[in-house]
Design an enzyme around this catalytic site. Structure first.
Site, PDB file in Angstrom:
ATOM      1  N   THR A   1       7.927  10.656   3.494  1.00 49.50           N
ATOM      2  CA  THR A   1       6.654  10.105   3.978  1.00 49.50           C
ATOM      3  C   THR A   1       6.629  10.035   5.499  1.00 49.50           C
ATOM      4  O   THR A   1       7.682   9.873   6.136  1.00 49.50           O
ATOM      5  CB  THR A   1       6.454   8.692   3.395  1.00 49.50           C
ATOM      6  OG1 THR A   1       5.356   8.061   4.064  1.00 49.50           O
ATOM      7  CG2 THR A   1       7.681   7.802   3.584  1.00 49.50           C
ATOM      8  N   ASP A   2       5.424  10.087   6.059  1.00 50.14           N
ATOM      9  CA  ASP A   2       5.293   9.938   7.523  1.00 50.14           C
ATOM     10  C   ASP A   2       5.642   8.519   7.975  1.00 50.14           C
ATOM     11  O   ASP A   2       5.883   8.281   9.156  1.00 50.14           O
ATOM     12  CB  ASP A   2       3.877  10.319   7.988  1.00 50.14           C
ATOM     13  CG  ASP A   2       2.770   9.442   7.408  1.00 50.14           C
ATOM     14  OD1 ASP A   2       3.048   8.581   6.545  1.00 50.14           O
ATOM     15  OD2 ASP A   2       1.607   9.620   7.818  1.00 50.14           O
ATOM     16  N   GLU A   3       5.689   7.572   7.012  1.00 45.34           N
ATOM     17  CA  GLU A   3       5.973   6.181   7.409  1.00 45.34           C
ATOM     18  C   GLU A   3       7.377   6.012   7.966  1.00 45.34           C
ATOM     19  O   GLU A   3       7.665   5.000   8.606  1.00 45.34           O
ATOM     20  CB  GLU A   3       5.771   5.230   6.220  1.00 45.34           C
ATOM     21  CG  GLU A   3       4.336   5.170   5.791  1.00 45.34           C
ATOM     22  CD  GLU A   3       3.986   3.944   4.958  1.00 45.34           C
ATOM     23  OE1 GLU A   3       4.752   2.971   4.935  1.00 45.34           O
ATOM     24  OE2 GLU A   3       2.913   3.975   4.326  1.00 45.34           O
TER      25      GLU A   3
ATOM     26  N   LYS B   1      12.877   4.851   2.312  1.00 44.92           N
ATOM     27  CA  LYS B   1      12.605   6.299   2.354  1.00 44.92           C
ATOM     28  C   LYS B   1      13.394   6.951   3.500  1.00 44.92           C
ATOM     29  O   LYS B   1      13.921   8.060   3.351  1.00 44.92           O
ATOM     30  CB  LYS B   1      11.104   6.568   2.522  1.00 44.92           C
ATOM     31  CG  LYS B   1      10.241   6.129   1.353  1.00 44.92           C
ATOM     32  CD  LYS B   1      10.480   6.905   0.072  1.00 44.92           C
ATOM     33  CE  LYS B   1       9.954   8.320   0.122  1.00 44.92           C
ATOM     34  NZ  LYS B   1      10.095   9.013  -1.204  1.00 44.92           N
TER      35      LYS B   1
ATOM     36  N   TYR C   1       9.792  -0.590   2.368  1.00 42.12           N
ATOM     37  CA  TYR C   1       9.512   0.701   1.717  1.00 42.12           C
ATOM     38  C   TYR C   1       9.930   1.855   2.615  1.00 42.12           C
ATOM     39  O   TYR C   1      10.704   2.730   2.220  1.00 42.12           O
ATOM     40  CB  TYR C   1       8.022   0.807   1.375  1.00 42.12           C
ATOM     41  CG  TYR C   1       7.565   2.237   1.130  1.00 42.12           C
ATOM     42  CD1 TYR C   1       7.959   2.924  -0.016  1.00 42.12           C
ATOM     43  CD2 TYR C   1       6.769   2.912   2.068  1.00 42.12           C
ATOM     44  CE1 TYR C   1       7.571   4.249  -0.220  1.00 42.12           C
ATOM     45  CE2 TYR C   1       6.379   4.225   1.866  1.00 42.12           C
ATOM     46  CZ  TYR C   1       6.779   4.890   0.723  1.00 42.12           C
ATOM     47  OH  TYR C   1       6.405   6.202   0.524  1.00 42.12           O
TER      48      TYR C   1
HETATM   49  P1  NAD Z   1       3.568   6.439  -7.628  1.00 44.34           P
HETATM   50  O1  NAD Z   1       4.017   5.034  -7.422  1.00 44.34           O
HETATM   51  O2  NAD Z   1       2.181   6.702  -8.063  1.00 44.34           O
HETATM   52  O3  NAD Z   1       4.516   7.160  -8.692  1.00 44.34           O
HETATM   53  C1  NAD Z   1       5.912   7.022  -8.676  1.00 44.34           C
HETATM   54  C2  NAD Z   1       6.441   7.569 -10.009  1.00 44.34           C
HETATM   55  O4  NAD Z   1       7.875   7.463  -9.963  1.00 44.34           O
HETATM   56  C3  NAD Z   1       5.966   6.779 -11.228  1.00 44.34           C
HETATM   57  O5  NAD Z   1       5.589   7.655 -12.256  1.00 44.34           O
HETATM   58  C4  NAD Z   1       7.195   5.975 -11.643  1.00 44.34           C
HETATM   59  O6  NAD Z   1       7.244   5.704 -13.026  1.00 44.34           O
HETATM   60  C5  NAD Z   1       8.318   6.902 -11.209  1.00 44.34           C
HETATM   61  N1  NAD Z   1       9.579   6.195 -10.968  1.00 44.34           N
HETATM   62  C6  NAD Z   1       9.757   5.051 -10.262  1.00 44.34           C
HETATM   63  N2  NAD Z   1      11.069   4.697 -10.285  1.00 44.34           N
HETATM   64  C7  NAD Z   1      11.716   5.651 -10.990  1.00 44.34           C
HETATM   65  C8  NAD Z   1      13.076   5.860 -11.340  1.00 44.34           C
HETATM   66  N3  NAD Z   1      14.039   5.009 -10.955  1.00 44.34           N
HETATM   67  N4  NAD Z   1      13.390   6.959 -12.073  1.00 44.34           N
HETATM   68  C9  NAD Z   1      12.422   7.823 -12.474  1.00 44.34           C
HETATM   69  N5  NAD Z   1      11.129   7.661 -12.188  1.00 44.34           N
HETATM   70  C10 NAD Z   1      10.779   6.597 -11.450  1.00 44.34           C
HETATM   71  O7  NAD Z   1       3.910   7.167  -6.254  1.00 44.34           O
HETATM   72  P2  NAD Z   1       3.109   8.321  -5.502  1.00 44.34           P
HETATM   73  O8  NAD Z   1       2.076   7.726  -4.651  1.00 44.34           O
HETATM   74  O9  NAD Z   1       2.754   9.376  -6.480  1.00 44.34           O
HETATM   75  O10 NAD Z   1       4.262   8.841  -4.522  1.00 44.34           O
HETATM   76  C11 NAD Z   1       5.174   9.826  -4.964  1.00 44.34           C
HETATM   77  C12 NAD Z   1       6.134  10.162  -3.843  1.00 44.34           C
HETATM   78  O11 NAD Z   1       5.425  10.643  -2.716  1.00 44.34           O
HETATM   79  C13 NAD Z   1       6.954   8.978  -3.346  1.00 44.34           C
HETATM   80  O12 NAD Z   1       8.265   9.429  -3.084  1.00 44.34           O
HETATM   81  C14 NAD Z   1       6.274   8.570  -2.054  1.00 44.34           C
HETATM   82  O13 NAD Z   1       7.226   8.008  -1.169  1.00 44.34           O
HETATM   83  C15 NAD Z   1       5.787   9.913  -1.556  1.00 44.34           C
HETATM   84  N6  NAD Z   1       4.573   9.872  -0.721  1.00 44.34           N
HETATM   85  C16 NAD Z   1       3.458   9.229  -1.174  1.00 44.34           C
HETATM   86  C17 NAD Z   1       2.304   9.242  -0.401  1.00 44.34           C
HETATM   87  C18 NAD Z   1       1.038   8.551  -0.858  1.00 44.34           C
HETATM   88  O14 NAD Z   1       0.101   8.445  -0.069  1.00 44.34           O
HETATM   89  N7  NAD Z   1       0.946   8.088  -2.084  1.00 44.34           N
HETATM   90  C19 NAD Z   1       2.300   9.913   0.829  1.00 44.34           C
HETATM   91  C20 NAD Z   1       3.469  10.541   1.260  1.00 44.34           C
HETATM   92  C21 NAD Z   1       4.597  10.524   0.465  1.00 44.34           C
HETATM   93  O1  DAU Z   2       1.601   7.348   4.896  1.00 43.67           O
HETATM   94  C1  DAU Z   2       2.089   7.659   3.628  1.00 43.67           C
HETATM   95  C2  DAU Z   2       2.194   6.393   2.803  1.00 43.67           C
HETATM   96  O2  DAU Z   2       0.877   5.984   2.501  1.00 43.67           O
HETATM   97  C3  DAU Z   2       3.014   6.568   1.540  1.00 43.67           C
HETATM   98  O3  DAU Z   2       4.345   6.866   1.894  1.00 43.67           O
HETATM   99  C4  DAU Z   2       2.975   5.314   0.675  1.00 43.67           C
HETATM  100  O4  DAU Z   2       3.633   5.545  -0.557  1.00 43.67           O
HETATM  101  C5  DAU Z   2       1.528   4.950   0.403  1.00 43.67           C
HETATM  102  O5  DAU Z   2       1.489   3.733  -0.300  1.00 43.67           O
HETATM  103  C6  DAU Z   2       0.732   4.836   1.704  1.00 43.67           C
HETATM  104  O6  DAU Z   2       1.123   3.651   2.459  1.00 43.67           O
HETATM  105  P1  DAU Z   2       0.026   2.703   3.167  1.00 43.67           P
HETATM  106  O7  DAU Z   2       0.613   1.377   3.336  1.00 43.67           O
HETATM  107  O8  DAU Z   2      -0.552   3.382   4.360  1.00 43.67           O
HETATM  108  O9  DAU Z   2      -1.103   2.750   1.994  1.00 43.67           O
HETATM  109  P2  DAU Z   2      -2.016   1.588   1.363  1.00 43.67           P
HETATM  110  O10 DAU Z   2      -3.012   2.290   0.488  1.00 43.67           O
HETATM  111  O11 DAU Z   2      -1.220   0.495   0.788  1.00 43.67           O
HETATM  112  O12 DAU Z   2      -2.789   1.034   2.625  1.00 43.67           O
HETATM  113  C7  DAU Z   2      -3.583   1.885   3.451  1.00 43.67           C
HETATM  114  C8  DAU Z   2      -4.162   1.037   4.561  1.00 43.67           C
HETATM  115  O13 DAU Z   2      -5.122   0.130   4.000  1.00 43.67           O
HETATM  116  C9  DAU Z   2      -3.141   0.160   5.272  1.00 43.67           C
HETATM  117  O14 DAU Z   2      -3.500   0.081   6.642  1.00 43.67           O
HETATM  118  C10 DAU Z   2      -3.298  -1.199   4.615  1.00 43.67           C
HETATM  119  C11 DAU Z   2      -4.776  -1.236   4.272  1.00 43.67           C
HETATM  120  N1  DAU Z   2      -5.142  -2.018   3.070  1.00 43.67           N
HETATM  121  C12 DAU Z   2      -4.495  -1.731   1.904  1.00 43.67           C
HETATM  122  C13 DAU Z   2      -4.805  -2.434   0.754  1.00 43.67           C
HETATM  123  C14 DAU Z   2      -4.066  -2.163  -0.543  1.00 43.67           C
HETATM  124  C15 DAU Z   2      -6.154  -2.976   3.124  1.00 43.67           C
HETATM  125  O15 DAU Z   2      -6.755  -3.202   4.188  1.00 43.67           O
HETATM  126  N2  DAU Z   2      -6.469  -3.654   1.983  1.00 43.67           N
HETATM  127  C16 DAU Z   2      -5.814  -3.438   0.797  1.00 43.67           C
HETATM  128  O16 DAU Z   2      -6.129  -4.120  -0.211  1.00 43.67           O
END
Ligand code: NAD
Ligand code: DAU
Length: 345
Positions: free
Chosen positions: A131-133, A162, A158
């Site tokens: 992730t970019d985080e 990562k 988190y």
């Molecule tokens: P998500 O929370 O929707 O899904 C995570 C999945 O992993 C779920 O199906 C869960 O059951 C499974 N899981 C959790 N723990 C596990 C374990 N110990 N063994 C096997 N499976 C397990 O997450 P997402 O948003 O789809 O993110 C997927 C990946 O992409 C993550 O690694 C996250 O860091 C990365 N990522 C997410 C975003 C985003 O915006 N959502 C952006 C950049 C990177």
């Molecule tokens: O940048 C990539 C990441 O983006 C991934 O690695 C993470 O898995 C994913 O959860 C996401 O992280 P963020 O913290 O940026 O996403 P989130 O949707 O939780 O929040 C997005 C922005 O919105 C953040 O600035 C917090 C704000 N927010 C979020 C929630 C849930 C609110 O203002 N209100 C809310 O209720």
């Protein structure tokens, strides 16, 4: 090539938001591919996400934790797996603030478990979906972007988990020669995203005319990308990524949270009076923005879905799938949701 005549890869986390989109996209575009999909089905994993491929013999679902190294090893042997794409994670920042332990177990120990299997079985490729985080936060008023050489400076439990996993990927490549690449993507949106994240939470609340909790002043910036564009980049990183390299993925679509929330309300024809400013997230990162030029040049990748169209289609998806929403909003999640919802104002 396995006995079945298919190339076989192991994908972890394939019942989650990005993982399910990835598995479906890969099977739809690669007829000669079989996927062993390992998922623990935590609160964020949902087999309904995979309904479209439930009868596809090229999809083998295994309900297991990636930390189970012995099982991961025997699955790779049994199915002649050629490579691993690690998507499984605990993914929500707010949950990591409440309790970091599951993030250490899945994101760090789980990644090391899969790296160990890749090392021992001399697999052809390992993709770590990061992730970019991990780069921390940019100044809200600057035009600076995260590049692959930006120093890691994770701010939340988190992102720290990562970043730790990324360091283990680096070490297993450097020390053991595991052919691993890392992708670091910005914020994803699209269908089937669990409604604890900003966009689906705001869509569902707006649909029900509930208040929309915006953290702090709502001016934090994220760089939004459609999940299918991210999945295409992961695929290309698997096929063409150079071992030891990192690829940033992003769509040049910076937007502050308030703008996102107002756009959702406007598309749904709801009043901005639903917006409720709530206490800020502790340690809240101000701005993320990605320079994806390396992935474009070296992986031949580019994003294809505009935010305007992607967001409208995402809203329509949630409107068209009330059973999915009802299902994920039941059980354990409802408790978490109500705690979050009643955050101190
Ligand atoms: P998500 O929370 O929707 O899904 C995570 C999945 O992993 C779920 O199906 C869960 O059951 C499974 N899981 C959790 N723990 C596990 C374990 N110990 N063994 C096997 N499976 C397990 O997450 P997402 O948003 O789809 O993110 C997927 C990946 O992409 C993550 O690694 C996250 O860091 C990365 N990522 C997410 C975003 C985003 O915006 N959502 C952006 C950049 C990177
Ligand atoms: O940048 C990539 C990441 O983006 C991934 O690695 C993470 O898995 C994913 O959860 C996401 O992280 P963020 O913290 O940026 O996403 P989130 O949707 O939780 O929040 C997005 C922005 O919105 C953040 O600035 C917090 C704000 N927010 C979020 C929630 C849930 C609110 O203002 N209100 C809310 O209720």
């Amino acid at each position: 090539m396995s006995d079945s005549g298919h190339r076989t890869i192991l994908v972890s986390g394939g019942a989650g938001f990005i993982g399910s989109a990835f598995v479906m996209q890969m099977l739809a575009t690669n007829t000669n591919l079989r996927i062993i999909n390992v998922d623990a089905l935590t609160y964020a994993g949902n087999l309904e996400n995979l309904q479209a491929i439930e009868n596809d013999p090229r999809h083998v679902f295994i309900h297991a934790e990636i930390q189970n190294t012995e099982l991961m090893h025997s699955l790779c042997e049994q199915y002649a797996v050629e490579g691993i794409i690690n998507i499984a994670a605990e993914s929500h920042v707010d949950r990591s603030i409440q309790n970091a332990n599951p993030f250490i177990e899945t994101n760090i120990q789980g990644t090391v478990s899969l790296l160990t299997v890749a090392r021992d079985m001399k697999l052809k490729k390992f993709v770590q979906v990061s992730t970019d985080e991990v780069y921390g936060s940019l100044d809200q008023h600057s035009t600076e972007l995260f590049t692959e050489s930006t120093p890691l400076a994770p701010n939340s439990p988190y992102s720290s988990s990562k970043a730790s996993a990324d360091m283990f990927v680096r070490a297993f490549h450097h020390t053991h020669g595991v052919p691993a690449v890392i992708t670091r993507c910005s914020n994803n949106y699209g269908p089937r995203q669990f409604p604890e994240k900003l966009i689906p939470l705001m869509i569902l609340n707006a649909m029900e005319s509930k208040s929309l909790p915006v953290y702090g002043d709502g001016l934090n910036v994220r760089d939004w990308i459609h999940v299918n564009d991210h999945c295409d980049a992961i695929h290309r990183a698997y096929e063409y990524g150079i071992p030891g390299e990192v690829y940033n993925i992003g769509s040049e679509n910076e937007c502050n949270n308030l703008h996102i929330v107002r756009t959702i309300l406007s598309i749904l024809g709801k009043s901005e009076d639903l917006i409720q400013f709530v206490k800020d997230r502790p340690g809240h990162d101000k701005r993320y923005a990605i320079d994806a030029s390396k992935a474009k040049k070296e992986l031949g990748w580019k994003p294809r879905i505009t935010f305007e169209l992607g967001l409208r289609e995402t809203i329509e998806w949630y409107q068209d799938h009330p059973e999915w929403c009802e299902h994920v909003l039941s059980g354990e999640y409802r408790d978490y949701y109500s705690q979050q919802y009643h955050r101190e104002r």
